[in-house]
Motif scaffolding. Structure first.
Motif, PDB file in Angstrom:
ATOM      1  N   ALA A   1      45.019  30.072 -12.428  1.00 52.05           N
ATOM      2  CA  ALA A   1      44.304  29.026 -11.684  1.00 52.05           C
ATOM      3  C   ALA A   1      45.188  28.427 -10.599  1.00 52.05           C
ATOM      4  CB  ALA A   1      43.838  27.927 -12.645  1.00 52.05           C
ATOM      5  N   LEU A   2      46.469  28.214 -10.910  1.00 52.77           N
ATOM      6  CA  LEU A   2      47.403  27.693  -9.922  1.00 52.77           C
ATOM      7  C   LEU A   2      47.728  28.742  -8.867  1.00 52.77           C
ATOM      8  CD1 LEU A   2      49.253  25.363  -9.019  1.00 52.77           C
ATOM      9  CD2 LEU A   2      51.004  26.267 -10.570  1.00 52.77           C
ATOM     10  N   PHE A   3      47.777  29.999  -9.287  1.00 54.28           N
ATOM     11  CA  PHE A   3      48.129  31.096  -8.391  1.00 54.28           C
ATOM     12  C   PHE A   3      47.034  31.367  -7.353  1.00 54.28           C
ATOM     13  CE2 PHE A   3      47.902  35.680  -7.491  1.00 54.28           C
ATOM     14  CZ  PHE A   3      49.172  35.917  -6.991  1.00 54.28           C
ATOM     15  N   GLY A   4      45.777  31.334  -7.784  1.00 61.91           N
ATOM     16  CA  GLY A   4      44.670  31.786  -6.946  1.00 61.91           C
ATOM     17  C   GLY A   4      44.572  31.140  -5.577  1.00 61.91           C
ATOM     18  N   PRO A   5      44.462  29.800  -5.475  1.00 61.77           N
ATOM     19  CA  PRO A   5      44.302  29.190  -4.147  1.00 61.77           C
ATOM     20  C   PRO A   5      45.480  29.461  -3.211  1.00 61.77           C
ATOM     21  CG  PRO A   5      43.683  27.638  -5.872  1.00 61.77           C
ATOM     22  CD  PRO A   5      44.316  28.802  -6.556  1.00 61.77           C
ATOM     23  N   ALA A   6      46.712  29.393  -3.736  1.00 61.74           N
ATOM     24  CA  ALA A   6      47.884  29.636  -2.888  1.00 61.74           C
ATOM     25  C   ALA A   6      47.904  31.078  -2.405  1.00 61.74           C
ATOM     26  CB  ALA A   6      49.159  29.310  -3.664  1.00 61.74           C
ATOM     27  N   TRP A   7      47.565  32.005  -3.276  1.00 54.00           N
ATOM     28  CA  TRP A   7      47.576  33.421  -2.919  1.00 54.00           C
ATOM     29  C   TRP A   7      46.483  33.723  -1.899  1.00 54.00           C
ATOM     30  CZ3 TRP A   7      44.170  37.363  -5.431  1.00 54.00           C
ATOM     31  CH2 TRP A   7      44.441  38.655  -4.963  1.00 54.00           C
ATOM     32  N   GLN A   8      45.258  33.267  -2.172  1.00 54.74           N
ATOM     33  CA  GLN A   8      44.154  33.602  -1.277  1.00 54.74           C
ATOM     34  C   GLN A   8      44.309  32.925   0.086  1.00 54.74           C
ATOM     35  OE1 GLN A   8      40.112  33.995  -2.760  1.00 54.74           O
ATOM     36  NE2 GLN A   8      40.834  33.510  -4.809  1.00 54.74           N
ATOM     37  N   SER A   9      44.755  31.668   0.096  1.00 57.83           N
ATOM     38  CA  SER A   9      44.893  30.988   1.387  1.00 57.83           C
ATOM     39  C   SER A   9      46.071  31.514   2.190  1.00 57.83           C
ATOM     40  CB  SER A   9      45.033  29.471   1.178  1.00 57.83           C
ATOM     41  OG  SER A   9      46.128  29.168   0.338  1.00 57.83           O
ATOM     42  N   SER A  10      47.025  32.175   1.537  1.00 58.15           N
ATOM     43  CA  SER A  10      48.160  32.752   2.269  1.00 58.15           C
ATOM     44  C   SER A  10      47.800  34.081   2.925  1.00 58.15           C
ATOM     45  CB  SER A  10      49.358  32.949   1.341  1.00 58.15           C
ATOM     46  OG  SER A  10      49.101  33.958   0.379  1.00 58.15           O
ATOM     47  N   VAL A  11      46.637  34.641   2.591  1.00 60.57           N
ATOM     48  CA  VAL A  11      46.225  35.910   3.207  1.00 60.57           C
ATOM     49  C   VAL A  11      46.130  35.752   4.711  1.00 60.57           C
ATOM     50  CG1 VAL A  11      44.336  37.578   3.400  1.00 60.57           C
ATOM     51  CG2 VAL A  11      45.060  36.765   1.155  1.00 60.57           C
ATOM     52  N   SER A  12      45.654  34.592   5.176  1.00 62.96           N
ATOM     53  CA  SER A  12      45.518  34.373   6.619  1.00 62.96           C
ATOM     54  C   SER A  12      46.872  34.312   7.311  1.00 62.96           C
ATOM     55  CB  SER A  12      44.747  33.084   6.885  1.00 62.96           C
ATOM     56  OG  SER A  12      45.428  31.966   6.341  1.00 62.96           O
ATOM     57  N   GLU A  13      47.968  34.168   6.552  1.00 53.43           N
ATOM     58  CA  GLU A  13      49.315  34.181   7.127  1.00 53.43           C
ATOM     59  C   GLU A  13      49.901  35.588   7.131  1.00 53.43           C
ATOM     60  OE1 GLU A  13      51.647  31.417   4.932  1.00 53.43           O
ATOM     61  OE2 GLU A  13      50.070  29.893   4.919  1.00 53.43           O
ATOM     62  N   GLN A  14      49.251  36.502   6.422  1.00 47.01           N
ATOM     63  CA  GLN A  14      49.768  37.864   6.306  1.00 47.01           C
ATOM     64  C   GLN A  14      49.088  38.831   7.270  1.00 47.01           C
ATOM     65  OE1 GLN A  14      49.211  38.813   2.140  1.00 47.01           O
ATOM     66  NE2 GLN A  14      50.006  36.824   1.524  1.00 47.01           N
ATOM     67  N   VAL A  15      47.884  38.465   7.739  1.00 44.37           N
ATOM     68  CA  VAL A  15      47.141  39.335   8.666  1.00 44.37           C
ATOM     69  C   VAL A  15      46.580  38.476   9.794  1.00 44.37           C
ATOM     70  CG1 VAL A  15      46.523  40.968   6.839  1.00 44.37           C
ATOM     71  CG2 VAL A  15      44.968  39.074   7.378  1.00 44.37           C
ATOM     72  N   PRO A  16      46.277  39.073  10.947  1.00 45.35           N
ATOM     73  CA  PRO A  16      45.663  38.309  12.042  1.00 45.35           C
ATOM     74  C   PRO A  16      44.214  37.955  11.710  1.00 45.35           C
ATOM     75  CG  PRO A  16      45.849  40.619  12.631  1.00 45.35           C
ATOM     76  CD  PRO A  16      46.577  40.457  11.335  1.00 45.35           C
ATOM     77  N   PRO A  17      43.636  36.980  12.442  1.00 47.56           N
ATOM     78  CA  PRO A  17      42.279  36.506  12.115  1.00 47.56           C
ATOM     79  C   PRO A  17      41.224  37.603  12.087  1.00 47.56           C
ATOM     80  CG  PRO A  17      43.337  35.006  13.657  1.00 47.56           C
ATOM     81  CD  PRO A  17      44.246  36.192  13.526  1.00 47.56           C
ATOM     82  N   ASP A  18      41.317  38.593  13.017  1.00 50.22           N
ATOM     83  CA  ASP A  18      40.259  39.609  13.054  1.00 50.22           C
ATOM     84  C   ASP A  18      40.295  40.546  11.853  1.00 50.22           C
ATOM     85  OD1 ASP A  18      42.584  40.886  13.725  1.00 50.22           O
ATOM     86  OD2 ASP A  18      41.856  41.763  15.593  1.00 50.22           O
ATOM     87  N   ALA A  19      41.409  40.583  11.128  1.00 47.43           N
ATOM     88  CA  ALA A  19      41.509  41.431   9.936  1.00 47.43           C
ATOM     89  C   ALA A  19      41.250  40.659   8.648  1.00 47.43           C
ATOM     90  CB  ALA A  19      42.893  42.078   9.870  1.00 47.43           C
ATOM     91  N   LEU A  20      40.975  39.348   8.745  1.00 52.85           N
ATOM     92  CA  LEU A  20      40.835  38.525   7.551  1.00 52.85           C
ATOM     93  C   LEU A  20      39.670  38.949   6.657  1.00 52.85           C
ATOM     94  CD1 LEU A  20      41.867  36.144   5.902  1.00 52.85           C
ATOM     95  CD2 LEU A  20      40.490  34.619   7.327  1.00 52.85           C
ATOM     96  N   PRO A  21      38.445  39.191   7.196  1.00 48.55           N
ATOM     97  CA  PRO A  21      37.365  39.625   6.295  1.00 48.55           C
ATOM     98  C   PRO A  21      37.706  40.888   5.516  1.00 48.55           C
ATOM     99  CG  PRO A  21      36.468  38.960   8.419  1.00 48.55           C
ATOM    100  CD  PRO A  21      37.957  38.999   8.572  1.00 48.55           C
ATOM    101  N   SER A  22      38.345  41.849   6.179  1.00 45.38           N
ATOM    102  CA  SER A  22      38.737  43.079   5.485  1.00 45.38           C
ATOM    103  C   SER A  22      39.808  42.796   4.441  1.00 45.38           C
ATOM    104  CB  SER A  22      39.261  44.115   6.495  1.00 45.38           C
ATOM    105  OG  SER A  22      38.233  44.502   7.385  1.00 45.38           O
ATOM    106  N   ALA A  23      40.725  41.869   4.737  1.00 41.82           N
ATOM    107  CA  ALA A  23      41.763  41.518   3.760  1.00 41.82           C
ATOM    108  C   ALA A  23      41.146  40.871   2.529  1.00 41.82           C
ATOM    109  CB  ALA A  23      42.785  40.584   4.405  1.00 41.82           C
ATOM    110  N   VAL A  24      40.152  40.000   2.734  1.00 41.32           N
ATOM    111  CA  VAL A  24      39.459  39.376   1.599  1.00 41.32           C
ATOM    112  C   VAL A  24      38.784  40.444   0.751  1.00 41.32           C
ATOM    113  CG1 VAL A  24      37.555  37.842   0.959  1.00 41.32           C
ATOM    114  CG2 VAL A  24      39.129  37.170   2.775  1.00 41.32           C
ATOM    115  N   ALA A  25      38.099  41.387   1.413  1.00 40.31           N
ATOM    116  CA  ALA A  25      37.442  42.462   0.677  1.00 40.31           C
ATOM    117  C   ALA A  25      38.459  43.329  -0.063  1.00 40.31           C
ATOM    118  CB  ALA A  25      36.613  43.314   1.629  1.00 40.31           C
TER     119      ALA A  25
END
Length: 564
Positions: free
Chosen positions: A130-154
């Motif tokens: 539970a503690l891991f999830g929000p930090a991990w998912q919200s950091s995805v936008s720091e690992q890829v550019p905005p146009d790749a974010l939907p694909s990163a979420v998938a």
């Protein structure tokens, strides 16, 4: 040039595009192993419970113990993810989960485990996740550019579901061959690669010139943003309903394997693997689904398909038919959850991304946890078949929610706007000075009054979700062209945060309101300290401590936008 741009856009939209980025690729692969371990443990825990307790509600409570912490602590976890270094937060969270998994392994190996202690350690592991999830998912936008974010979420969804495709089957084999203890040990070991990768990640951050909010204020800020953001509220409510009803499949899967299919741990693992295989298929087709259908149409198709799949699972006594129904159930479940996740991620600005994703996690996990408890009790009274058919019927009518809560249209992520220069201040203020009262006067032609008032209703939501309270709009009865917008901020620091939290679309909305203004003078803005006694030196010899605490003015230009 246009053709090259289109090729780049298609490449960015491709499901594998985020894997070109080294940090994302490493974390993704390590999280795949971590998810594999977690699902292996889930098989061991569920099957161990079937051996220790005969009641269906105890078996379903394993799912509740893993999911309930996400509902209970997700908002604090989201606030922590937004307040602190997300890399450090994920490392601490993984250590909590690793501690729970290790303790469970040791006690199970010593044969000191009981139904209550099994649920307790599942709760500890769930708390780390539970503690891991929000930090991990919200950091995805720091690992890829905005146009790749939907694909990163998938792709993150695919990571979990690739593990789900093989993890339960592997878990079933491990439990059948070596017992639940071996499954618990595998989970503990498979946390280690993700810990190593996160330790090696050199995350770059831009420190804020303002001090971080306190935890309780940060939670209030997140709750306020969500309640004043209609698109996010709709997505969260639809997600909660999906979890409450659709969670019946996962919660009752051990009983489906045992009572309807008359199988053992290996059958249970294979059935979960079929669900996970379907989920991978669903995640791989998210891009096509978003391209061909609106959000509401896609969710409607997913829920109706899931209803038929659940009915087939409840009526089937053949493993092959059940596995086929689970492939369909996994595909449409994953597609729906990914669409909800993408909707939240692209609707929330960066400053509140962790808290918004935490609310999403609370909705889906809370729905599954509460639903699992309810479906377990119904199964005790009426049997697995009746429980699944009831869930299928409710899922079939759930698209009717779209009449009142239609899924919002989601485009590209709403990026943060340029930082505004601080307003001119001649009174000595500290960060705690307040409340601040802001008044903005507009002069609007009478024929535009209705249109202006309608725009200001959206401005109200914008102000409130970013930190303002006590908002009002008033019209002068002696001068009908004169309108006054008024709102409060708790402190000077809160006001500085509020005015710079606006996204680009919100700044455009504010400018739209300003464009109604007529006359030679610009829009008039007043900023007032509501409790001025704290700023007054009542005696000449009283030291003026505030003067040393005033923040420096930021030199960044605000462009043509009038700063408020």
């Amino acid at each position: 040039m246009t053709e090259q741009t289109n090729r780049q856009r298609r490449s960015a939209d491709g499901i594998t595009a985020p894997l070109r980025y080294t940090v994302f690729r490493r974390i993704w692969l390590a999280s795949l192993l971590s998810n594999l371990g977690l699902l292996i443990q889930g098989v061991g825990a569920a099957w161990a419970m079937t051996q220790m307790a005969a009641s269906a509600d105890k078996v379903a409570l394993v799912q509740t113990a893993l999911m309930l912490p996400i509902m209970l602590i997700s908002m604090p976890a989201g606030a922590i993810a937004d307040m602190y270094d997300r890399r450090i937060v994920t490392l601490v969270a993984l250590m909590i989960a690793l501690t729970g998994a290790s303790a469970l392994t040791i006690l199970a190996g010593l044969k000191l485990i009981a139904p209550e202690s099994l649920l307790a350690f599942c709760f500890v592991v769930g708390s780390g996740n539970a503690l891991f999830g929000p930090a991990w998912q919200s950091s995805v936008s720091e690992q890829v550019p905005p146009d790749a974010l939907p694909s990163a979420v998938a792709l993150n969804g695919i990571s979990y579901n690739i593990a789900r495709s093989f993890g339960p089957a592997v878990g079933g084999v491990i439990v059948a061959a070596a017992g639940a203890v071996a499954a618990f040990a595998c989970n503990a070991i498979l946390y280690l690669p993700l810990l190593v990768v996160l330790l090696l990640w050199r995350r770059t951050t831009e420190p804020s010139r303002l001090p971080r909010e306190k935890l309780n204020r940060a939670m209030v800020s997140g709750f306020r943003y969500i309640t004043n953001s209609p698109p996010i509220k709709i997505v969260l409510l639809r997600t909660l309903v999906m979890g409450l009803i659709g969670g019946a499949v996962m919660a009752l899967m051990p009983l489906v394997a045992r009572d309807l299919l008359h199988g053992g741990a290996q059958t249970y693992g294979i059935m979960l693997g079929a669900f996970g295989m379907g989920a991978v298929i669903g995640a791989l087709n998210i891009h096509e689904l978003r391209k061909r259908m609106s959000g509401e149409a896609a969710i409607r198709a997913c829920t109706i398909s899931l209803a038929f799949a659940m009915a087939a699972i409840g009526l089937s006594s053949e493993p092959v038919l059940t596995a086929a129904a689970l492939v369909l159930a996994g595909a449409v479940w994953m597609a729906a959850v990914a669409l909800f996740n993408i909707g939240v991620q692209l609707s929330a600005p960066r400053w509140v991304a962790g808290r918004s994703l935490a609310a999403f996690q609370a909705s889906i996990s809370g729905g599954i946890a509460i639903g699992a408890w309810g479906w377990g009790h119904l199964t005790d009274y009426a049997g697995v078949e009746v429980a699944l058919l009831t869930a299928a019927g409710l899922m079939l009518v759930s698209p009717l929610l779209g009449i009142w809560l239609a899924m919002p249209r989601v485009g590209a992520r709403n990026e943060d706007a340029e930082v505004l220069a601080d307003p001119e201040v001649k009174l000595s203020l500290t960060g705690r000075s307040g409340p601040l009262v802001v008044e903005i006067e507009y002069r609007v032609p009478q024929e535009n009054a209705r249109a202006f008032h309608n725009v200001m209703q959206d401005v109200q939501l914008s102000r409130q979700r970013n930190g303002a309270y006590g908002w009002s709009i008033a019209r002068d009865i002696a001068d009908p062209e004169l309108w006054t917008e008024r709102y409060h901020c708790p402190t000077w620091f809160d006001y500085l945060r509020q005015r710079n939290r606006s996204t680009q679309s919100e700044r455009a909305l504010h400018q739209q309101a300003i464009d109604f203004h007529i006359g030679p003078e610009p829009v008039r803005i007043r900023r007032m300290l509501e409790r001025p006694f704290g700023s007054v030196r009542w005696k000449e010899e009283t030291p003026d401590r505030a003067s040393s605490e005033v923040l420096p003015v930021v030199a960044t230009a605000a462009g043509s936008t009038i700063s408020r």
